[in-house]
Design a protein around this motif. Structure first.
Motif, mmCIF file in Angstrom:
data_model
loop_
_atom_site.group_PDB
_atom_site.id
_atom_site.type_symbol
_atom_site.label_atom_id
_atom_site.label_comp_id
_atom_site.label_asym_id
_atom_site.label_seq_id
_atom_site.Cartn_x
_atom_site.Cartn_y
_atom_site.Cartn_z
ATOM 1 N N THR A 49 0.746 -1.205 -0.068
ATOM 2 C CA THR A 49 -0.239 -0.125 -0.140
ATOM 3 C C THR A 49 0.825 1.073 0.036
ATOM 4 O O THR A 49 0.558 2.368 -0.739
ATOM 5 C CB THR A 49 -0.925 -0.027 0.998
ATOM 6 O OG1 THR A 49 -1.773 -1.033 1.056
ATOM 7 C CG2 THR A 49 -1.802 1.262 1.283
ATOM 8 N N ASP A 165 -5.088 -1.270 -5.495
ATOM 9 C CA ASP A 165 -4.506 -1.957 -4.065
ATOM 10 C C ASP A 165 -5.462 -2.974 -3.738
ATOM 11 O O ASP A 165 -6.547 -2.679 -3.563
ATOM 12 C CB ASP A 165 -4.438 -0.667 -3.133
ATOM 13 C CG ASP A 165 -3.345 -1.464 -1.879
ATOM 14 O OD1 ASP A 165 -2.896 -2.451 -2.052
ATOM 15 O OD2 ASP A 165 -3.462 -0.460 -0.927
ATOM 16 N N SER A 196 -1.600 -4.691 -6.662
ATOM 17 C CA SER A 196 -0.898 -5.209 -5.204
ATOM 18 C C SER A 196 -1.902 -6.515 -4.868
ATOM 19 O O SER A 196 -3.041 -6.397 -5.131
ATOM 20 C CB SER A 196 -0.683 -4.327 -4.273
ATOM 21 O OG SER A 196 -2.130 -4.003 -3.304
#
Ligand SMILES: Nc1ncnc2c1ncn2[C@@H]1O[C@H](COP(=O)(O)OP(=O)(O)OP(=O)(O)O)[C@@H](O)[C@H]1O
Ligand SMILES: [Mg+2]
Length: 250
Positions: A49, A165, A196
């Motif tokens: 993050t 994210d 991610s």
């Protein structure tokens, strides 16, 4: 050749709290090719993050730099923001808005002209097969439907780069699959995507290349096949543990 749409160069973030210093991201360098899905794979607290927030101009790097479409996030944050769609883990959706109103709202926030907003809304509703949800209030959506709308929201201003994210966070396998398919659609539209995840199968299925992030450092980078080749093992999970050189996160 023009430079890659996303470049992290020695990207570092140190958080200083009263008691201690946390080196959340430590000298991370990578670049994403145009039109690829680049994954940052790492466990909780790896620095995913924090890295994405630096790319998205939300955090300023302690050292190093990030470039998006040739613009430095530190010196040209406005130009960077125009060119990225950012999906955070906490979805900023308003329950009282319908899907259509949500997209309109975020189009306006992005400074788009009204006619362009309406055109983009129709295009996106069609692309993501969201027509049925278009005029329903977000408060009545399932978690998966909310996430799909969040993804739709991230492309309303037609950005060439997406920073996502943990897009499958909290979703069951069905909803996660829909999200993965949606992100692939974004790639077909020639967007460059940095995503991610802490889920090995998502990284393996979705990403063209993967960076293994652990304790703030990028331990390895390559396609799944390259990582398996280099670190051995039957699957990405085994390669992951070999790459970070520890069993302690098991
Ligand atoms: N604002 C902050 N102040 C202090 N420490 C922070 C701050 N933000 C993040 N950290 C620390 O930085 C490290 C990396 O956090 P980060 O949120 O980037 O990890 P992550 O890979 O996204 O983890 P997760 O999978 O849990 O989301 C962690 O040790 C975290 O506690
Ligand atoms: Mg995180």
């Amino acid at each position: 050749m023009s430079e890659p749409p996303v470049v992290a160069d020695g990207l570092t973030k140190v958080f200083r709290t009263r008691r201690r210093e946390v080196r959340a991201v430590d000298s991370v360098s990578f670049s994403c090719n145009a039109g690829e899905i680049f994954g940052l794979l790492g466990p909780n607290g790896a620095g995913k993050t924090t890295t994405l927030r630096m790319l998205a101009t939300i955090l300023t790097p302690t050292a190093g730099r990030a470039m998006i479409a040739g613009f430095d996030t530190r010196t040209d944050p406005e130009r960077v923001r125009e060119r990225i769609g950012f999906l955070a883990t906490e979805t900023g959706l308003y329950d009282r808005f319908t899907a259509r109103e949500t997209l309109r709202f975020f189009g306006r926030i992005n400074g788009m002209a009204e006619e362009r907003i309406e055109g983009e809304i129709e295009r996106i509703l069609d692309l993501l097969s969201l027509e049925k949800l278009a005029d329903r209030r977000v408060g009545t959506f399932s978690t998966g439907e909310r996430q799909k709308l969040s993804l739709a929201r991230s492309i309303i201003h037609d950005p060439p780069v997406l920073i996502l994210d943990e897009p499958t966070f909290g979703l069951d396998v069905m909803a996660a699959r829909t999200v993965v398919q949606t992100i692939r659609l974004f790639r077909e539209e020639k967007r460059t995507i940095v995503v991610s995840t802490h889920i090995m199968t998502v990284a393996e299925k979705l990403c063209d290349r993967i960076g293994i992030l652990y304790r703030g450092r990028l331990h390895a980078l390559g396609t799944t096949a390259e990582l398996l080749d280099r670190f051995g093992g039957q699957d990405l999970e085994e390669a992951f543990f070999a790459a970070v050189g520890t069993e302690e996160t098991a």
